[in-house]
Design a protein around this motif. Structure first.
Motif, PDB file in Angstrom:
ATOM      1  N   HIS A 194       0.883  -1.067  -0.019  1.00 19.26           N
ATOM      2  CA  HIS A 194      -0.051  -0.194  -0.083  1.00 19.26           C
ATOM      3  C   HIS A 194       0.950   1.165   0.145  1.00 19.26           C
ATOM      4  CE1 HIS A 194      -2.972  -2.963   1.212  1.00 19.26           C
ATOM      5  NE2 HIS A 194      -2.143  -3.269   2.034  1.00 19.26           N
ATOM      6  N   ASN A 195       0.813   1.798  -1.306  1.00 22.34           N
ATOM      7  CA  ASN A 195       1.973   3.017  -1.042  1.00 22.34           C
ATOM      8  C   ASN A 195       1.330   4.222  -0.817  1.00 22.34           C
ATOM      9  OD1 ASN A 195       4.089   1.424  -2.340  1.00 22.34           O
ATOM     10  ND2 ASN A 195       2.601   0.688  -3.823  1.00 22.34           N
ATOM     11  N   LEU A 196       1.555   4.586   0.441  1.00 18.01           N
ATOM     12  CA  LEU A 196       0.943   5.937   0.795  1.00 18.01           C
ATOM     13  C   LEU A 196       1.550   7.318   0.357  1.00 18.01           C
ATOM     14  CD1 LEU A 196       0.346   4.921   4.657  1.00 18.01           C
ATOM     15  CD2 LEU A 196      -1.021   4.059   2.447  1.00 18.01           C
ATOM     16  N   ALA A 197       0.843   8.136  -0.144  1.00 17.00           N
ATOM     17  CA  ALA A 197       1.300   9.616  -0.359  1.00 17.00           C
ATOM     18  C   ALA A 197       1.459  10.209   0.658  1.00 17.00           C
ATOM     19  CB  ALA A 197       0.002  10.147  -1.322  1.00 17.00           C
ATOM     20  N   LYS A 198       2.429  11.118   0.628  1.00 17.29           N
ATOM     21  CA  LYS A 198       2.950  11.970   1.674  1.00 17.29           C
ATOM     22  C   LYS A 198       1.993  13.137   2.063  1.00 17.29           C
ATOM     23  CE  LYS A 198       7.761  10.604   1.786  1.00 17.29           C
ATOM     24  NZ  LYS A 198       9.030  10.851   1.599  1.00 17.29           N
ATOM     25  N   ALA A 199       1.595  13.309   3.460  1.00 22.53           N
ATOM     26  CA  ALA A 199       0.836  14.229   3.940  1.00 22.53           C
ATOM     27  C   ALA A 199       1.455  15.587   3.361  1.00 22.53           C
ATOM     28  CB  ALA A 199       0.333  14.320   5.372  1.00 22.53           C
ATOM     29  N   PRO A 200       0.668  16.648   3.345  1.00 23.87           N
ATOM     30  CA  PRO A 200       1.049  18.102   3.030  1.00 23.87           C
ATOM     31  C   PRO A 200       2.351  18.292   4.262  1.00 23.87           C
ATOM     32  CG  PRO A 200      -1.267  17.816   2.963  1.00 23.87           C
ATOM     33  CD  PRO A 200      -0.807  16.844   3.488  1.00 23.87           C
ATOM     34  N   THR A 249       4.150  20.496 -13.320  1.00 21.86           N
ATOM     35  CA  THR A 249       4.493  21.368 -12.137  1.00 21.86           C
ATOM     36  C   THR A 249       3.602  22.177 -11.655  1.00 21.86           C
ATOM     37  OG1 THR A 249       5.146  23.018 -13.946  1.00 21.86           O
ATOM     38  CG2 THR A 249       6.750  21.723 -13.170  1.00 21.86           C
ATOM     39  N   ASP A 250       2.265  22.023 -12.103  1.00 19.67           N
ATOM     40  CA  ASP A 250       1.090  22.831 -11.510  1.00 19.67           C
ATOM     41  C   ASP A 250       0.478  21.670 -10.342  1.00 19.67           C
ATOM     42  OD1 ASP A 250      -0.960  24.375 -10.375  1.00 19.67           O
ATOM     43  OD2 ASP A 250      -2.078  24.211 -12.310  1.00 19.67           O
ATOM     44  N   THR A 251       1.551  21.334  -9.231  1.00 15.67           N
ATOM     45  CA  THR A 251       1.030  20.469  -8.340  1.00 15.67           C
ATOM     46  C   THR A 251       1.717  20.580  -7.088  1.00 15.67           C
ATOM     47  OG1 THR A 251       3.047  19.170  -9.169  1.00 15.67           O
ATOM     48  CG2 THR A 251       1.096  18.450  -9.914  1.00 15.67           C
ATOM     49  N   GLU A 252       1.058  20.058  -6.210  1.00 18.31           N
ATOM     50  CA  GLU A 252       1.424  20.410  -4.850  1.00 18.31           C
ATOM     51  C   GLU A 252       2.820  19.786  -4.548  1.00 18.31           C
ATOM     52  OE1 GLU A 252       0.643  22.286  -2.499  1.00 18.31           O
ATOM     53  OE2 GLU A 252       1.995  21.633  -1.065  1.00 18.31           O
ATOM     54  N   ALA A 253       3.085  18.778  -5.132  1.00 17.07           N
ATOM     55  CA  ALA A 253       4.417  17.999  -5.159  1.00 17.07           C
ATOM     56  C   ALA A 253       5.618  19.087  -5.454  1.00 17.07           C
ATOM     57  CB  ALA A 253       4.681  16.721  -5.846  1.00 17.07           C
ATOM     58  N   TRP A 254       5.354  19.668  -6.759  1.00 17.86           N
ATOM     59  CA  TRP A 254       6.456  20.544  -7.261  1.00 17.86           C
ATOM     60  C   TRP A 254       6.440  21.845  -6.406  1.00 17.86           C
ATOM     61  CZ3 TRP A 254      10.388  20.676 -10.226  1.00 17.86           C
ATOM     62  CH2 TRP A 254      10.769  21.912 -10.662  1.00 17.86           C
ATOM     63  N   PRO A 275       4.771  25.382  14.725  1.00 19.90           N
ATOM     64  CA  PRO A 275       3.669  24.783  14.312  1.00 19.90           C
ATOM     65  C   PRO A 275       3.498  23.339  13.831  1.00 19.90           C
ATOM     66  CG  PRO A 275       4.038  26.833  13.026  1.00 19.90           C
ATOM     67  CD  PRO A 275       5.414  26.279  13.780  1.00 19.90           C
ATOM     68  N   SER A 276       2.299  22.836  14.030  1.00 12.71           N
ATOM     69  CA  SER A 276       2.074  21.363  13.856  1.00 12.71           C
ATOM     70  C   SER A 276       2.542  20.964  12.452  1.00 12.71           C
ATOM     71  CB  SER A 276       0.641  21.124  13.935  1.00 12.71           C
ATOM     72  OG  SER A 276       0.437  20.265  13.199  1.00 12.71           O
ATOM     73  N   GLY A 277       3.500  19.883  12.279  1.00 10.00           N
ATOM     74  CA  GLY A 277       4.209  19.566  10.868  1.00 10.00           C
ATOM     75  C   GLY A 277       5.349  20.425  10.534  1.00 10.00           C
ATOM     76  N   GLU A 278       5.692  21.390  11.264  1.00 14.33           N
ATOM     77  CA  GLU A 278       6.605  22.025  10.856  1.00 14.33           C
ATOM     78  C   GLU A 278       8.223  21.915  11.446  1.00 14.33           C
ATOM     79  OE1 GLU A 278       6.240  25.399   8.790  1.00 14.33           O
ATOM     80  OE2 GLU A 278       4.383  24.584   7.962  1.00 14.33           O
ATOM     81  N   ASN A 294       8.504  18.897  14.558  1.00 15.32           N
ATOM     82  CA  ASN A 294       6.996  18.788  14.919  1.00 15.32           C
ATOM     83  C   ASN A 294       6.108  17.702  14.200  1.00 15.32           C
ATOM     84  OD1 ASN A 294       4.756  18.489  16.260  1.00 15.32           O
ATOM     85  ND2 ASN A 294       4.417  20.935  16.331  1.00 15.32           N
ATOM     86  N   HIS A 295       6.364  16.372  14.334  1.00 13.99           N
ATOM     87  CA  HIS A 295       5.517  15.707  13.507  1.00 13.99           C
ATOM     88  C   HIS A 295       4.027  15.477  14.076  1.00 13.99           C
ATOM     89  CE1 HIS A 295       9.192  13.664  11.774  1.00 13.99           C
ATOM     90  NE2 HIS A 295       9.554  13.616  12.865  1.00 13.99           N
ATOM     91  N   GLY A 296       3.751  16.149  15.193  1.00 16.87           N
ATOM     92  CA  GLY A 296       2.697  16.090  15.822  1.00 16.87           C
ATOM     93  C   GLY A 296       1.384  17.084  15.169  1.00 16.87           C
ATOM     94  N   ASN A 297       0.185  16.746  15.521  1.00 19.93           N
ATOM     95  CA  ASN A 297      -0.941  17.563  15.134  1.00 19.93           C
ATOM     96  C   ASN A 297      -1.344  18.665  16.067  1.00 19.93           C
ATOM     97  OD1 ASN A 297      -2.011  16.002  16.758  1.00 19.93           O
ATOM     98  ND2 ASN A 297      -3.087  14.661  15.282  1.00 19.93           N
ATOM     99  N   ARG A 298      -0.294  19.308  16.942  1.00 23.35           N
ATOM    100  CA  ARG A 298      -0.525  20.312  17.843  1.00 23.35           C
ATOM    101  C   ARG A 298       0.616  21.019  17.816  1.00 23.35           C
ATOM    102  NH1 ARG A 298      -2.296  17.210  22.568  1.00 23.35           N
ATOM    103  NH2 ARG A 298      -0.316  17.914  23.461  1.00 23.35           N
TER     104      ARG A 298
END
Ligand code: GLA
Length: 661
Positions: free
Chosen positions: A315-321, A364-369, A649-652, A621-625
């Motif tokens: 199961h190849n999971l895409a990375k979260a933003p 390139t009109d993508t979130e990944a780029w 910030p969370s995720g940063e 910060n891998h967490g959601n807070r």
């Protein structure tokens, strides 16, 4: 390091695209600030389309195009997969599986590491490539083959059998030495002549563990010998650093990288999040710390990772933003001075056509780029961190040889797996906010306050003596069960477990008493254990906790022994996560370790990199807070001054250059 600052790079496979795409590619590479591009990784059938007929036109054009755009090249030797004409002409180079059947071409790495024909042909290609590009100003790094031993580490054909015998002769000197080393008196396996000795091919029952262990060692050495041969050719034509990409990862354990690391000019690792694991992000941190250990604490390269999903897991999971940037910076926090990806442009065809890339199928009109552009800017802001090293006074011992021996065919419990035990110990440290080096059992331990020894099943006399001496001189260790059980020949150390560490730990174990996989035992401090117990008596150790139920009520499960000027803890069961964390926290406290990070579930990682004059604190910060961390200095990702309290910030990720150290 091949490029200055914190480099951004990628694998590039222009063979899959037409020249007008190449021009667009270099334009976009410039836009994304790509510093280093790995090319010619799978170039062989392109460069030598027919035997001894070479065609360098395409590669010449790519090299010049990159050079014109001031992009540096990590040049593959091109030998990782033989072209179809070679496997057709010489089917004997194909790998042989343990059951004696051949593995066909059609995938990749279809070659036997002991094949002299393959080696001769591959080295002829390396010679041409090295001669042609060895002094080219754009080439700053050589990339030998690709992930050596990923698929083909173990081959079971007759050529391998011959090479294995030669290797064994060197190791044992005589056939009697081999008989002794492998314990061949058991099951009538005594050899009278070298010609009788085989690789451990598929058999009807469990096979000889000494033979299997040596075959692992031999296979690792055989590929290292191959690596050295390519290096020798490159050296004749070039002075540029040489490396190959390691696979320090949870699912491949074929090479003993402690023996490889001294032979590469730069340690480079490929790391992909493995969603088959319970804690993929914790494994990323572990792999990064182990890669730094291989680099002797010096900066290393992240040679490959993915922008988003891979294509080879179930199961190849895409990375979260934000996840790609956060994970990239976790590698940097833990010592990487470059962040490279597989691959530049997502393939339209081939077995990896659904693998993510810097330029996705959608363009390139993508979130990944956009994430790639953001990463590039961030890495530029972190350039000044390059060259610094990670600061810690705790080490965890890791051994591929122990892994091979521990996870053998016949063992007390198949639920006890080496890497799981290593990860549990590592995660306990991570959760109490302690950064750890991951080092070889023979490493110099004198600078550490605390050393964790998880499940070090196989330990040589010399390694055991070094650990002993470290504690006697005032060091603290924490050893977990199934450690110290066998010597370098996989021979059980007699007189009671854990043989090599009996005196150090002040305990003597009469018998292992593994538990069924779903059973639990309770300790008198309320902690729970699983998988393992053992009939243990203390000799000089103090019991810290005892079982109150299970097969051994009243027997100590955790002990502590004052030894020389130091102390040695022993954990004789698999403590459930929180309980192991409690013991590790107490051992750390008593050893004088001061955690840098907060205690928690590991979702906030704090690591310090620095040198005599600079210090950088990474807060991931891998967490959601959102979280706060006490530090003062200049935050490099946002450019903001921090006066006492940093908000992440969370995720940063935030990186603070600390004021005056
Ligand atoms: C490895 C290989 C690459 C590619 C990626 C895909 O790292 O080196 O060629 O196959 O995996 O994840």
């Amino acid at each position: 390091m091949p490029v200055a600052g914190i480099g951004l790079g990628c694998d590039y496979n222009p063979e899959q695209w037409s020249p007008d795409v190449w021009r667009e590619d270099v334009r976009l590479m410039r836009q994304a600030g790509v510093d280093l591009v790995a090319i010619n990784i799978f170039g062989w059938s392109y460069l030598e389309p027919r035997p001894n007929e070479y065609d360098f036109d395409g590669l010449d054009r790519i090299v010049e195009l990159l050079h014109e755009h001031n992009i540096k090249i990590n040049l593959g030797t091109g030998t990782s997969s033989p072209p179809p004409w070679l496997t057709t002409m010489h089917p004997e180079i194909l790998p042989t599986a343990p059951d004696g059947t051949k593995r066909y071409p059609g995938g990749r790495q279809a070659w036997c590491p002991s094949s002299p024909v393959f080696r001769r042909r591959a080295l002829a290609l390396v010679e041409r490539v090295a001669r042609r590009y060895g002094k080219h100003p754009a080439v700053v790094l050589w990339h030998v083959s690709n992930e050596l031993g990923c698929h083909n580490a173990h081959c079971y054909d007759e050529e391998t059998a011959e090479a294995f015998r030669r290797w064994l002769r060197k190791r044992y000197g005589s056939i009697d030495g081999l008989n002794d080393g492998w314990g061949t008196s058991f099951w009538s396996q005594r050899y009278g002549d070298w010609s009788e000795v085989q690789p451990p091919r598929q058999a009807l029952s469990a096979r000889n563990p000494g033979q299997i262990l040596d075959f692992h060692r031999f296979s690792s050495d055989e590929l290292l010998d191959y690596y050295r041969d390519e290096v020798e050719v490159l050296r004749r034509h070039s002075t540029v650093p040489i490396t190959t990409n390691f696979m320090v990862t949870a699912h491949i354990r074929n090479l003993d990288y402690w023996t490889w690391a001294p032979e590469v000019d730069v340690v480079a690792n490929d790391h992909y999040l493995d969603h088959r694991l319970d804690e993929p992000t914790a494994e990323l941190a572990f792999a990064a710390d182990l890669t730094r250990g291989l680099a002797g604490g010096r900066p290393w390269m992240l040679m490959e990772q993915s922008v988003s999903a891979v294509s080879w897991q179930p199961h190849n999971l895409a990375k979260a933003p934000g996840e790609m940037i956060r994970n990239s910076l976790t590698h940097v926090a833990r010592g990487a001075d470059s962040v490279c990806f597989f691959q530049w442009r997502a393939s339209a065809q081939g077995a990896e056509k659904f693998h993510s890339a810097l330029v996705p199928h959608a363009g390139t009109d993508t979130e990944a780029w956009r994430a790639v552009l953001r990463l590039s800017e961030t890495l530029d802001r972190l350039d000044e961190v390059a060259g610094t090293t990670v600061d810690t006074d705790v080490a965890l011992l890791f051994s591929w040889q122990s892994w091979w021996s521990c996870d053998g065919e016949s063992r007390p419990s198949h639920a006890v797996r080496y890497l799981d035990q290593v990860h549990l110990a590592y995660n306990a440290l991570r959760e109490i906010g302690v950064t750890t080096d991951v080092v070889a059992p023979a490493a110099d331990l004198s600078r550490y306050r605390l050393v964790i020894v998880p499940c070090l099943h196989l330990v040589s006399d010399q390694e055991a003596a070094a650990i002993d001496a470290y504690v006697a001189a005032g060091g603290h260790v924490l050893v977990t069960f199934y450690s110290g059980i066998v010597d370098q020949d996989d021979r059980v150390r007699l007189g009671g477990y854990p043989g090599a560490f009996r005196d150090l730990l002040g305990v003597r174990v009469e018998e292992f008493a593994p538990l069924p996989p779903d059973a639990e035992v309770t300790l008198d401090n309320g902690a729970k254990g699983r998988l393992w117990t053992e009939r243990l008596c203390t000799t000089t150790a103090e019991p810290v906790a005892r079982y109150v139920d299970g097969p051994l009520p009243g027997v100590p499960a955790v002990t502590r022994n004052a030894y020389g000027a130091g102390a040695a803890w022993y954990v004789a069961t698999e403590l459930r996560a929180g309980a192991l964390r409690d013991v590790v926290r107490e051992a750390s406290r008593m050893a004088g370790v001061r955690p840098l990070g907060p205690e928690g579930d590991g979702s906030v990682e704090v690591v310090r990199r620095g040198d005599a004059s600079r210090s950088y604190v990474f807060v991931v910060n891998h967490g959601n807070r959102d979280v706060e961390y006490a530090v003062t200095g200049l935050e490099l990702v946002t450019g903001a001054a921090v006066d006492g309290l940093l908000r992440v910030p969370s995720g940063e990720v935030r990186v603070v250059r600390e004021e005056s150290i």
